[in-house]
Every structure is written in C-alpha cells, then in structure tokens.
Motif scaffolding. Structure first.
Motif, PDB file in Angstrom:
ATOM      1  N   ASP A   1      39.619  99.796 -10.506  1.00 28.40           N
ATOM      2  CA  ASP A   1      38.448  99.831  -9.633  1.00 28.40           C
ATOM      3  C   ASP A   1      38.472 101.020  -8.680  1.00 28.40           C
ATOM      4  OD1 ASP A   1      40.608  98.699  -8.326  1.00 28.40           O
ATOM      5  OD2 ASP A   1      39.394  97.291  -7.175  1.00 28.40           O
ATOM      6  N   HIS A   2      39.579 101.742  -8.629  1.00 30.89           N
ATOM      7  CA  HIS A   2      39.649 102.942  -7.793  1.00 30.89           C
ATOM      8  C   HIS A   2      39.059 104.171  -8.499  1.00 30.89           C
ATOM      9  CE1 HIS A   2      43.255 102.903 -10.283  1.00 30.89           C
ATOM     10  NE2 HIS A   2      43.291 104.217 -10.162  1.00 30.89           N
TER      11      HIS A   2
ATOM     12  N   ARG B   1      37.401  97.668 -16.542  1.00 32.37           N
ATOM     13  CA  ARG B   1      38.014  98.398 -15.418  1.00 32.37           C
ATOM     14  C   ARG B   1      38.655  97.418 -14.449  1.00 32.37           C
ATOM     15  NH1 ARG B   1      33.071 101.045 -15.473  1.00 32.37           N
ATOM     16  NH2 ARG B   1      32.468 100.179 -13.455  1.00 32.37           N
ATOM     17  N   ASP B   2      37.944  96.321 -14.133  1.00 28.05           N
ATOM     18  CA  ASP B   2      38.498  95.326 -13.204  1.00 28.05           C
ATOM     19  C   ASP B   2      39.761  94.681 -13.779  1.00 28.05           C
ATOM     20  OD1 ASP B   2      36.431  95.867 -11.453  1.00 28.05           O
ATOM     21  OD2 ASP B   2      35.285  94.056 -11.952  1.00 28.05           O
TER      22      ASP B   2
ATOM     23  N   ASP C   1      28.091 100.123 -15.998  1.00 30.77           N
ATOM     24  CA  ASP C   1      28.584  98.949 -16.714  1.00 30.77           C
ATOM     25  C   ASP C   1      27.831  98.819 -18.036  1.00 30.77           C
ATOM     26  OD1 ASP C   1      29.966  96.656 -17.336  1.00 30.77           O
ATOM     27  OD2 ASP C   1      28.794  95.372 -16.011  1.00 30.77           O
TER      28      ASP C   1
ATOM     29  N   LYS D   1      32.569  97.567 -16.657  1.00 29.92           N
ATOM     30  CA  LYS D   1      33.106  97.126 -15.361  1.00 29.92           C
ATOM     31  C   LYS D   1      34.189  96.068 -15.510  1.00 29.92           C
ATOM     32  CE  LYS D   1      31.770  95.418 -10.787  1.00 29.92           C
ATOM     33  NZ  LYS D   1      33.129  95.044 -10.548  1.00 29.92           N
ATOM     34  N   LYS D   2      33.982  95.080 -16.367  1.00 33.51           N
ATOM     35  CA  LYS D   2      34.981  94.020 -16.531  1.00 33.51           C
ATOM     36  C   LYS D   2      36.302  94.605 -17.021  1.00 33.51           C
ATOM     37  CE  LYS D   2      35.914  89.474 -18.531  1.00 33.51           C
ATOM     38  NZ  LYS D   2      37.307  89.647 -18.263  1.00 33.51           N
TER      39      LYS D   2
ATOM     40  N   ARG E   1      42.661  96.893 -13.458  1.00 31.65           N
ATOM     41  CA  ARG E   1      42.893  97.351 -12.074  1.00 31.65           C
ATOM     42  C   ARG E   1      42.583  98.836 -11.893  1.00 31.65           C
ATOM     43  NH1 ARG E   1      48.195  93.764 -10.507  1.00 31.65           N
ATOM     44  NH2 ARG E   1      47.212  91.789 -11.043  1.00 31.65           N
TER      45      ARG E   1
END
Length: 198
Positions: free
Chosen positions: A141-142, A135-136, A148, A132-133, A139
C-alpha cells in the motif's frame, strides 16, 4: 467515448486516437505520461482577427470513457511511468469499463529488440500491481498506485507453437522463449465500492 491510446498511424475504427505524435489517425496530440490527460473537448484559447490561433483541450472527466484500446504502446513506458498512466486510465474509465492492452511478451525477442521499449518488459504478473486487493494482501500500500483493475490474459502464440497440442502450448508459454509473441490483457475497472471488505 472510446480511446485508442498511443494509436500512432493505426487507430482502431470507432475510437478517439491519442498519440504524442500527430499523424493522420491522431485525434488529439498528448504525451500520455503527463496526467491529467487534456484530450477532452477542444477549446479555443486565443482568437486573433476572428480566427482561432491557439487551441487546447479540456481534461477528461472522471468516469467518462466506455472503452480503452492500446496496442504496442504500454511497453514504451518505464516501470515508474506505468503507475500514473494506469491511475489516469482508471480515473477516466467508467466503472465496469474494459481496457485492452497489447504488448510484446516479456520472453519474446520482440520485447527487447526495439530501442524505444522501456524496462522492465511486460508479463502477466506486471498487472497484479494494478489490483488494490493484491497490493493490500502483499503489503504494497506504500506504492504510489491508486487504480483498481481486475484482469484476464491471452497470448499471441508463435505460429509453429500454435500447431502443437494445448498441453505443449501451455508448457511452451511457461518455459520457452519466443513461444509467445504478444500478451493481450483485458482490464476491467473496479469502482471503490467493488472492493471487498477485509
């Protein structure tokens, strides 16, 4: 519970084997591309004259699996199929549980020789998308991914390359085809509370 996903005829000892094809090693038949995985406790759906004629299985509970093993299955999923597979695996694993996934390495001819292997071949960076980190930070997150995982990688090195120095092996892994035969990734489920505040 310990799961061997896509076990085929080679289920790992002490694991519950799941495959789309029934074999002597298979404990539950299920297409792992179809979440939720109905591979939990067996239930009888229909009884005729006192004998069960139709059976099914319950959906696995969230956070119920202690360990996952999957050898030479993940590469049979297409890129888009890998996302719901990883999300479902993350859903059923306990926080901190580990999943070992072994695939042919992307630069090995073994990654593309089997006509049932799907695109794209698997490399270390393939697993970044399931953190998750990362991906965040990138950018992304779409993307339709909720899981995670933290992960580490190891390599099944070609026999001739394995006889060479560690420096040579590191160079070969990065630059020469067929130096690495298999990629072994160990994923650790991060619970939502494990995600650092940003």
């Amino acid at each position: 519970m310990k799961l061997d996903l896509g076990c085929g005829q080679n289920k790992r000892e002490g694991f519950f084997g799941v495959d789309v094809v029934e074999t002597l090693a298979t404990d539950a038949v299920w297409d792992l591309r179809r979440p939720p995985w109905l591979i939990g406790e067996e239930i009888v759906l229909l009884v005729v004259d006192g004998a069960p004629v139709s059976r099914s299985r319950k959906k696995l509970a969230n956070d119920s699996v202690d360990e996952v093993f999957s050898s030479h299955f993940f590469e049979h999923l297409s890129g888009p199929e890998r996302m719901p597979f990883m999300d479902e695996m993350w859903r059923v694993m306990k926080p901190g549980a580990k999943a070992t996934i072994i695939t042919p390495f992307y630069s090995s001819s073994r990654a593309v020789q089997d006509p049932t292997h799907a695109w794209p071949p698997v490399c270390e960076a393939s697993y970044l998308y399931f953190n998750k980190k990362w991906r965040d930070d990138n950018r992304l997150d779409h993307y339709p991914i909720a899981c995670d995982f933290d992960f580490t990688c190891g390599y099944g090195i070609d026999g001739e390359v394995a006889l060479r120095s560690e420096d040579y092996q590191r160079f070969a892994v990065k630059h020469y085809i067929n130096s690495v035969l298999d990629l072994q990734v160990v994923l650790t489920k991060r619970a939502p509370a494990d995600v650092p505040n940003q």
